[in-house]
Enzyme design. Structure first.
Site, PDB file in Angstrom:
ATOM      1  N   LYS A   1       0.842  -1.192   0.000  1.00 25.14           N
ATOM      2  CA  LYS A   1       0.000   0.000   0.000  1.00 25.14           C
ATOM      3  C   LYS A   1       0.878   1.243   0.000  1.00 25.14           C
ATOM      4  O   LYS A   1       1.758   1.383   0.845  1.00 25.14           O
ATOM      5  CB  LYS A   1      -0.905   0.000   1.228  1.00 25.14           C
ATOM      6  CG  LYS A   1      -1.821   1.213   1.291  1.00 25.14           C
ATOM      7  CD  LYS A   1      -2.864   1.068   2.367  1.00 25.14           C
ATOM      8  CE  LYS A   1      -2.443   1.600   3.718  1.00 25.14           C
ATOM      9  NZ  LYS A   1      -2.306   3.051   3.788  1.00 25.14           N
TER      10      LYS A   1
ATOM     11  N   ASP B   1      -3.445   4.290  -1.963  1.00 26.22           N
ATOM     12  CA  ASP B   1      -4.405   4.741  -0.945  1.00 26.22           C
ATOM     13  C   ASP B   1      -4.404   6.271  -0.904  1.00 26.22           C
ATOM     14  O   ASP B   1      -3.836   6.874  -0.004  1.00 26.22           O
ATOM     15  CB  ASP B   1      -3.962   4.135   0.403  1.00 26.22           C
ATOM     16  CG  ASP B   1      -4.835   4.525   1.567  1.00 26.22           C
ATOM     17  OD1 ASP B   1      -5.980   4.959   1.344  1.00 26.22           O
ATOM     18  OD2 ASP B   1      -4.375   4.388   2.720  1.00 26.22           O
TER      19      ASP B   1
ATOM     20  N   HIS C   1     -11.454  12.605  -3.284  1.00 26.57           N
ATOM     21  CA  HIS C   1     -12.722  13.238  -2.875  1.00 26.57           C
ATOM     22  C   HIS C   1     -12.770  14.620  -3.519  1.00 26.57           C
ATOM     23  O   HIS C   1     -12.165  15.569  -3.015  1.00 26.57           O
ATOM     24  CB  HIS C   1     -12.746  13.342  -1.334  1.00 26.57           C
ATOM     25  CG  HIS C   1     -14.058  13.793  -0.779  1.00 26.57           C
ATOM     26  ND1 HIS C   1     -14.298  13.898   0.566  1.00 26.57           N
ATOM     27  CD2 HIS C   1     -15.222  14.157  -1.373  1.00 26.57           C
ATOM     28  CE1 HIS C   1     -15.531  14.304   0.782  1.00 26.57           C
ATOM     29  NE2 HIS C   1     -16.111  14.472  -0.389  1.00 26.57           N
ATOM     30  N   ASP C   2     -13.469  14.729  -4.648  1.00 31.90           N
ATOM     31  CA  ASP C   2     -13.530  16.009  -5.364  1.00 31.90           C
ATOM     32  C   ASP C   2     -14.756  15.978  -6.266  1.00 31.90           C
ATOM     33  O   ASP C   2     -15.557  15.039  -6.183  1.00 31.90           O
ATOM     34  CB  ASP C   2     -12.229  16.222  -6.169  1.00 31.90           C
ATOM     35  CG  ASP C   2     -11.893  17.700  -6.349  1.00 31.90           C
ATOM     36  OD1 ASP C   2     -12.817  18.489  -6.646  1.00 31.90           O
ATOM     37  OD2 ASP C   2     -10.717  18.070  -6.205  1.00 31.90           O
TER      38      ASP C   2
ATOM     39  N   PRO D   1     -17.022  15.220  -9.512  1.00 30.48           N
ATOM     40  CA  PRO D   1     -16.934  13.994 -10.319  1.00 30.48           C
ATOM     41  C   PRO D   1     -15.937  14.074 -11.478  1.00 30.48           C
ATOM     42  O   PRO D   1     -15.141  13.156 -11.671  1.00 30.48           O
ATOM     43  CB  PRO D   1     -18.369  13.820 -10.831  1.00 30.48           C
ATOM     44  CG  PRO D   1     -19.211  14.420  -9.756  1.00 30.48           C
ATOM     45  CD  PRO D   1     -18.431  15.592  -9.241  1.00 30.48           C
TER      46      PRO D   1
ATOM     47  N   THR E   1     -11.441   6.181  10.489  1.00 29.75           N
ATOM     48  CA  THR E   1     -11.458   5.648  11.863  1.00 29.75           C
ATOM     49  C   THR E   1     -11.144   6.747  12.882  1.00 29.75           C
ATOM     50  O   THR E   1     -11.347   6.569  14.071  1.00 29.75           O
ATOM     51  CB  THR E   1     -10.464   4.478  12.023  1.00 29.75           C
ATOM     52  OG1 THR E   1      -9.286   4.788  11.295  1.00 29.75           O
ATOM     53  CG2 THR E   1     -11.041   3.191  11.512  1.00 29.75           C
TER      54      THR E   1
ATOM     55  N   GLN F   1      -4.001   2.747  16.933  1.00 31.66           N
ATOM     56  CA  GLN F   1      -5.239   2.099  16.500  1.00 31.66           C
ATOM     57  C   GLN F   1      -6.101   1.831  17.727  1.00 31.66           C
ATOM     58  O   GLN F   1      -5.597   1.377  18.756  1.00 31.66           O
ATOM     59  CB  GLN F   1      -4.931   0.775  15.781  1.00 31.66           C
ATOM     60  CG  GLN F   1      -4.130   0.927  14.493  1.00 31.66           C
ATOM     61  CD  GLN F   1      -4.978   1.388  13.307  1.00 31.66           C
ATOM     62  OE1 GLN F   1      -6.118   1.805  13.475  1.00 31.66           O
ATOM     63  NE2 GLN F   1      -4.410   1.326  12.121  1.00 31.66           N
TER      64      GLN F   1
HETATM   65  O1  C5P Z   1       0.770   0.461  11.123  1.00 34.04           O
HETATM   66  P1  C5P Z   1      -0.641   0.070  10.940  1.00 34.04           P
HETATM   67  O2  C5P Z   1      -0.833  -1.428  10.770  1.00 34.04           O
HETATM   68  O3  C5P Z   1      -1.572   0.671  11.969  1.00 34.04           O
HETATM   69  O4  C5P Z   1      -1.027   0.719   9.527  1.00 34.04           O
HETATM   70  C1  C5P Z   1      -2.318   0.652   9.006  1.00 34.04           C
HETATM   71  C2  C5P Z   1      -2.367   1.350   7.693  1.00 34.04           C
HETATM   72  O5  C5P Z   1      -3.735   1.386   7.269  1.00 34.04           O
HETATM   73  C3  C5P Z   1      -1.906   2.811   7.711  1.00 34.04           C
HETATM   74  O6  C5P Z   1      -1.320   3.083   6.436  1.00 34.04           O
HETATM   75  C4  C5P Z   1      -3.172   3.575   7.910  1.00 34.04           C
HETATM   76  O7  C5P Z   1      -3.117   4.867   7.359  1.00 34.04           O
HETATM   77  C5  C5P Z   1      -4.170   2.734   7.129  1.00 34.04           C
HETATM   78  N1  C5P Z   1      -5.569   2.894   7.509  1.00 34.04           N
HETATM   79  C6  C5P Z   1      -6.003   2.675   8.805  1.00 34.04           C
HETATM   80  N2  C5P Z   1      -7.323   2.833   9.110  1.00 34.04           N
HETATM   81  C7  C5P Z   1      -8.198   3.187   8.166  1.00 34.04           C
HETATM   82  C8  C5P Z   1      -7.774   3.384   6.851  1.00 34.04           C
HETATM   83  C9  C5P Z   1      -6.431   3.230   6.560  1.00 34.04           C
HETATM   84  O8  C5P Z   1      -5.221   2.339   9.672  1.00 34.04           O
HETATM   85  N3  C5P Z   1      -9.478   3.281   8.469  1.00 34.04           N
END
Ligand code: C5P
Length: 239
Positions: free
Chosen positions: A32, A59, A63-64, A66, A122, A193
């Site tokens: 990613k 990733d 968002h803009d 169409p 999130t 997280q």
């Molecule tokens: O290091 P970690 O496993 O937390 O990384 C998760 C990846 O997923 C990061 O690149 C983060 O920006 C992305 N991400 C996330 N939650 C979301 C969307 C994307 O953690 N809802």
């Protein structure tokens, strides 16, 4: 398509990406590339990763209006991304335009990149939704609604918590992709997280792809951590 493990290359430069990938030479990964890396290195980072045999989730969360999203997606399809995303909050017409752009930019004989939607970030919580954005419905309801909107607009899936995967599948069908970040090994730190799940639980909860960053990229032995991920996803216990 590809392996179910999407390794988040949250690095600031190509040099650091190269250093991280060195031990994986010969192992095709699904990686990613987010805003940090893409805005530093540009489209050439995608070409570089593809040349190394890796699949790429770009990733950039478009968002803009169409037409702008359509033209941007045309370019991203040409760049060779395998998976891209948009914010569902851009609405149906914007998501349809994203698919039109991807179709138009996909070289003949290749599959169009899949496109998934971010429902709610999130980092969004109930208070922000109501007080800052003046959206009065409960957050969880908006997630389900945005997923259905994405599906009706022709998208292939959503980014969501593994804990939401069952609900998304129930509302949008089994083939609608659930791509889930927030993955940690049982003995890992959660970092920033809030709701984390293990690879094994993510699979049991219905995730199609898991996005994993620091548990691999900051591991003392990234190759070993990746092997552990495969092992646990396939139902194995820690040896
Ligand atoms: O290091 P970690 O496993 O937390 O990384 C998760 C990846 O997923 C990061 O690149 C983060 O920006 C992305 N991400 C996330 N939650 C979301 C969307 C994307 O953690 N809802």
């Amino acid at each position: 398509m590809h392996t179910p493990f999407i390794v988040a290359l949250d690095f600031p430069s190509k040099q650091e990406v190269e250093r991280f990938l060195r031990p994986f030479a010969g192992t095709p990964l699904f990686v990613k590339v987010g805003m940090e890396l893409y805005y530093q290195e540009g489209p050439s980072i995608v070409a570089f990763l593809k040349e190394q045999g890796h699949a790429v989730f770009l990733d950039l969360k478009l968002h803009d209006i169409p037409n702008t999203v359509k033209q941007a997606m045309k370019g991203l399809a040409r760049v060779g991304a395998d998976l891209v995303n948009v914010h569902a909050a851009g609405g149906r017409r914007m998501m349809e335009a994203a698919i039109e752009g991807l179709d138009a930019g996909t070289p003949s004989g290749r599959m169009r990149p899949r496109c998934i939607a971010v429902t709610q970030l999130t980092s969004m919580d109930e208070r922000m939704l109501h007080e800052e954005l003046w959206i009065s419905r409960p957050l969880a309801e908006t997630v389900g609604h945005y997923a259905v909107l994405a599906k009706d607009s022709g998208l292939d899936g959503v980014v969501c918590s593994a804990k939401e995967a069952a609900l998304i599948k129930e509302r949008c069908g089994a083939s609608f992709l659930a791509v889930t970040p927030g993955i940690r090994f049982a003995d890992d730190a959660a970092h920033d997280q809030v709701r984390v799940v293990t690879p094994k639980s993510a699979r049991e909860l219905g995730a199609d792809y898991i996005v994993i960053g620091r548990s691999i990229t900051r591991a003392a032995d990234p190759l070993g951590a990746y092997a552990r991920l495969q092992h646990e996803w396939n139902g194995g216990e820690r040896e």
